[in-house]
Design an enzyme around this catalytic site. Structure first.
Site, PDB file in Angstrom:
ATOM      1  N   ARG A  46       0.843  -1.209   0.000  1.00  0.00           N
ATOM      2  CA  ARG A  46       0.000   0.000   0.000  1.00  0.00           C
ATOM      3  C   ARG A  46       0.874   1.254   0.000  1.00  0.00           C
ATOM      4  O   ARG A  46       0.529   2.270  -0.590  1.00  0.00           O
ATOM      5  CB  ARG A  46      -0.952  -0.013   1.220  1.00  0.00           C
ATOM      6  CG  ARG A  46      -1.766   1.252   1.305  1.00  0.00           C
ATOM      7  CD  ARG A  46      -2.960   1.234   2.266  1.00  0.00           C
ATOM      8  NE  ARG A  46      -2.976   0.242   3.289  1.00  0.00           N
ATOM      9  CZ  ARG A  46      -2.353   0.339   4.476  1.00  0.00           C
ATOM     10  NH1 ARG A  46      -1.652   1.417   4.780  1.00  0.00           N
ATOM     11  NH2 ARG A  46      -2.435  -0.638   5.352  1.00  0.00           N
ATOM     12  N   TYR A  98     -17.703  17.768 -13.369  1.00  0.00           N
ATOM     13  CA  TYR A  98     -18.193  16.391 -13.512  1.00  0.00           C
ATOM     14  C   TYR A  98     -19.239  16.125 -12.412  1.00  0.00           C
ATOM     15  O   TYR A  98     -19.031  16.506 -11.254  1.00  0.00           O
ATOM     16  CB  TYR A  98     -17.003  15.427 -13.409  1.00  0.00           C
ATOM     17  CG  TYR A  98     -17.403  13.987 -13.191  1.00  0.00           C
ATOM     18  CD1 TYR A  98     -18.282  13.352 -14.074  1.00  0.00           C
ATOM     19  CD2 TYR A  98     -16.916  13.270 -12.109  1.00  0.00           C
ATOM     20  CE1 TYR A  98     -18.668  12.043 -13.867  1.00  0.00           C
ATOM     21  CE2 TYR A  98     -17.290  11.949 -11.905  1.00  0.00           C
ATOM     22  CZ  TYR A  98     -18.170  11.346 -12.779  1.00  0.00           C
ATOM     23  OH  TYR A  98     -18.549  10.043 -12.571  1.00  0.00           O
ATOM     24  N   ASP A 170      -8.765  20.490 -12.426  1.00  0.00           N
ATOM     25  CA  ASP A 170      -9.064  19.191 -13.037  1.00  0.00           C
ATOM     26  C   ASP A 170      -8.769  19.314 -14.533  1.00  0.00           C
ATOM     27  O   ASP A 170      -9.482  20.018 -15.259  1.00  0.00           O
ATOM     28  CB  ASP A 170     -10.531  18.809 -12.768  1.00  0.00           C
ATOM     29  CG  ASP A 170     -10.848  17.393 -13.238  1.00  0.00           C
ATOM     30  OD1 ASP A 170     -10.187  16.923 -14.183  1.00  0.00           O
ATOM     31  OD2 ASP A 170     -11.772  16.774 -12.672  1.00  0.00           O
ATOM     32  N   LYS A 195      -9.441   8.352 -18.313  1.00  0.00           N
ATOM     33  CA  LYS A 195      -9.788   8.986 -19.587  1.00  0.00           C
ATOM     34  C   LYS A 195      -8.578   9.002 -20.538  1.00  0.00           C
ATOM     35  O   LYS A 195      -8.040   7.958 -20.835  1.00  0.00           O
ATOM     36  CB  LYS A 195     -10.349  10.375 -19.311  1.00  0.00           C
ATOM     37  CG  LYS A 195     -11.383  10.405 -18.175  1.00  0.00           C
ATOM     38  CD  LYS A 195     -12.593   9.543 -18.500  1.00  0.00           C
ATOM     39  CE  LYS A 195     -13.733   9.717 -17.534  1.00  0.00           C
ATOM     40  NZ  LYS A 195     -13.856   8.703 -16.499  1.00  0.00           N
TER      41      LYS A 195
HETATM   42  O1  P1T Z   1     -14.438   8.079 -13.025  1.00  0.00           O
HETATM   43  P1  P1T Z   1     -13.235   8.508 -12.250  1.00  0.00           P
HETATM   44  O2  P1T Z   1     -11.955   7.948 -12.751  1.00  0.00           O
HETATM   45  O3  P1T Z   1     -13.403   8.344 -10.778  1.00  0.00           O
HETATM   46  O4  P1T Z   1     -13.047  10.084 -12.531  1.00  0.00           O
HETATM   47  C1  P1T Z   1     -13.917  11.076 -12.086  1.00  0.00           C
HETATM   48  C2  P1T Z   1     -13.842  12.285 -12.988  1.00  0.00           C
HETATM   49  C3  P1T Z   1     -13.139  13.393 -12.576  1.00  0.00           C
HETATM   50  N1  P1T Z   1     -13.041  14.500 -13.353  1.00  0.00           N
HETATM   51  C4  P1T Z   1     -13.626  14.565 -14.555  1.00  0.00           C
HETATM   52  C5  P1T Z   1     -13.504  15.813 -15.374  1.00  0.00           C
HETATM   53  C6  P1T Z   1     -14.343  13.473 -15.043  1.00  0.00           C
HETATM   54  O5  P1T Z   1     -14.908  13.564 -16.251  1.00  0.00           O
HETATM   55  C7  P1T Z   1     -14.470  12.299 -14.246  1.00  0.00           C
HETATM   56  C8  P1T Z   1     -15.257  11.111 -14.691  1.00  0.00           C
HETATM   57  N2  P1T Z   1     -16.113  11.337 -15.758  1.00  0.00           N
HETATM   58  C9  P1T Z   1     -16.943  10.424 -16.334  1.00  0.00           C
HETATM   59  C10 P1T Z   1     -17.064   9.170 -15.916  1.00  0.00           C
HETATM   60  C11 P1T Z   1     -17.736  10.913 -17.487  1.00  0.00           C
HETATM   61  O6  P1T Z   1     -18.317  10.118 -18.249  1.00  0.00           O
HETATM   62  O7  P1T Z   1     -17.787  12.138 -17.661  1.00  0.00           O
END
Ligand code: P1T
Length: 377
Positions: A46, A98, A170, A195
């Site tokens: 961890r 988001y 972000d 992403k």
């Molecule tokens: O899904 P995750 O890896 O936990 O990420 C969250 C997140 C954070 N910031 C932005 C700008 C994001 O678009 C996302 C996740 N977004 C999607 C799952 C979506 O379809 O927009």
């Protein structure tokens, strides 16, 4: 070093045991210790993992930062940022983010005594007015999900420095290939590495990068204490993916520009939002703070039925949550990614029932355009 050289080499040396060119997946939960108090710097999975450390160094280099911390998801990374504040503290957030960020802040962390003000940060004077005595963090997303609003990062970070606030950006939608918030003065840059960084729709992950040693130490300590770490295999997959980030982003953008122009000129949509279009209200800011316009397009088709028809009939675009993969995805923000945002708030943001979001992949653009034409009949 140039971006692609760093993407392929930063954080990675041939494995000292075998010479393996590719960083191994150190799939282990613990490490042998020679005697009490004597080890090779690795005690427990961890806390330490070399595959993860390679990924962290790699992304830190791409974001022009000193320290990277990889997380088990983007929201875990966002959650960890809040460990820099305590109950009673105040955080200013871009009004459109988001939906999961909204849910985490407003529906969960508020219960723990944190206070949030949601502000349209596209106008910096709104941000200035939102700052209070107990404000500690300014959290922005630019471009925003899904409305693709831009915030002037330099203006935000200047204001934060003046007021001794931590600025968090972000950068998920742009990826470090098109935008580096740390070079514009940000304290922390955040990614959902699910992403573009990973880009193949097979990993959930998050990332924080900073140049601030104190912030890094706190985040690292908290991560070890709370445990939101990614698996060695997931780190390895993202590390493999960043090698092609530059070529993928170039193609995402080329396709997105052509698709945006098609949507605009065909009259199929009432409104087409893409930072690369001259009609985007912040096209000039996009050119100033980004090195490209990215692969995301949002379009308002005017009504829910038309949106439903498109979402149902596409054959190459896949209806699904997420974005940034090599394959094209299409989604309905109002009911999907932003389902937990209250209706009145969605209306204010322009997240209508007719709004669709395209994550433009790297397929052949002629096929993508034909897919949309056919789907709308
Ligand atoms: O899904 P995750 O890896 O936990 O990420 C969250 C997140 C954070 N910031 C932005 C700008 C994001 O678009 C996302 C996740 N977004 C999607 C799952 C979506 O379809 O927009």
């Amino acid at each position: 070093m140039g971006f692609s050289t760093d993407a392929i080499h930063a954080g990675q040396q041939p494995d000292p045991t075998t010479g393996a060119v590719i960083t191994p997946i150190y799939q282990t939960s613990t490490y042998a210790q020679e005697e009490l108090g004597k080890n090779k710097g690795f005690e427990y999975g961890r806390t330490h993992n070399l595959t993860r450390a390679s990924l962290e160094a790699n992304i830190a280099a791409l974001e022009k930062g000193k320290y990277g911390i990889a997380f088990s998801s983007g929201v875990a990374a966002t959650h960890s940022v809040l460990s820099l504040v305590k109950a009673g503290d105040h955080i200013v957030v871009s009004r459109n983010v988001y939906g999961g960020t909204y849910r985490l802040f407003e529906l969960i962390m508020k219960e723990y005594g944190l206070r949030f003000t949601w502000t349209d940060t596209t106008d910096i004077s709104n941000l200035e007015k939102s700052i209070e005595k107990d404000t500690r963090i300014v959290f922005i997303e630019t471009p925003t999900n899904p409305m693709l609003n831009l915030t002037d990062i330099k203006a935000v970070t200047d204001l934060c420095r003046k007021n001794k606030l931590i600025s968090v950006v972000d950068n998920t939608f742009m990826s470090p290939y098109f935008q580096n918030p740390l070079t514009l003065g940000a304290d922390i840059v955040l990614h959902s590495s699910t992403k573009y960084l990973n880009g193949h729709s097979d990993v959930i992950g998050g990332m924080l990068v900073t140049n601030d040693e104190k912030i890094y130490s706190r985040l690292k300590y908290v991560q070890n204490a709370m445990g939101a770490i990614p698996s060695p295999f997931d780190c390895w997959l993202v590390l493999r993916s960043t090698k092609t980030l530059a070529v993928r982003m170039e193609r995402h953008e080329k396709n997105a520009m052509q698709l945006a122009e098609f949507l605009l000129n065909s009259g199929l949509a009432d409104k087409v939002i893409y930072p690369g279009l001259k009609n985007h209200p912040q096209h000039d800011l996009a050119k100033k703070q980004m090195r490209g316009f990215g692969g995301m397009i949002t379009a308002d088709l005017g009504d829910e039925n038309k949106a439903r028809k498109l979402l149902k009939n596409v054959k190459i675009f896949t209806l699904g949550e997420s974005l940034g993969g090599v394959e094209s995805l299409i989604s309905h923000p109002s009911t999907m990614t932003h389902g937990s945002v209250p209706k009145a708030e969605k209306e204010k943001l322009g997240i209508t029932e007719g709004l669709v979001r395209f994550s433009v992949g790297i397929e052949d653009i002629e096929d993508l355009i034909a897919d949309i034409q056919n789907a709308l009949g």
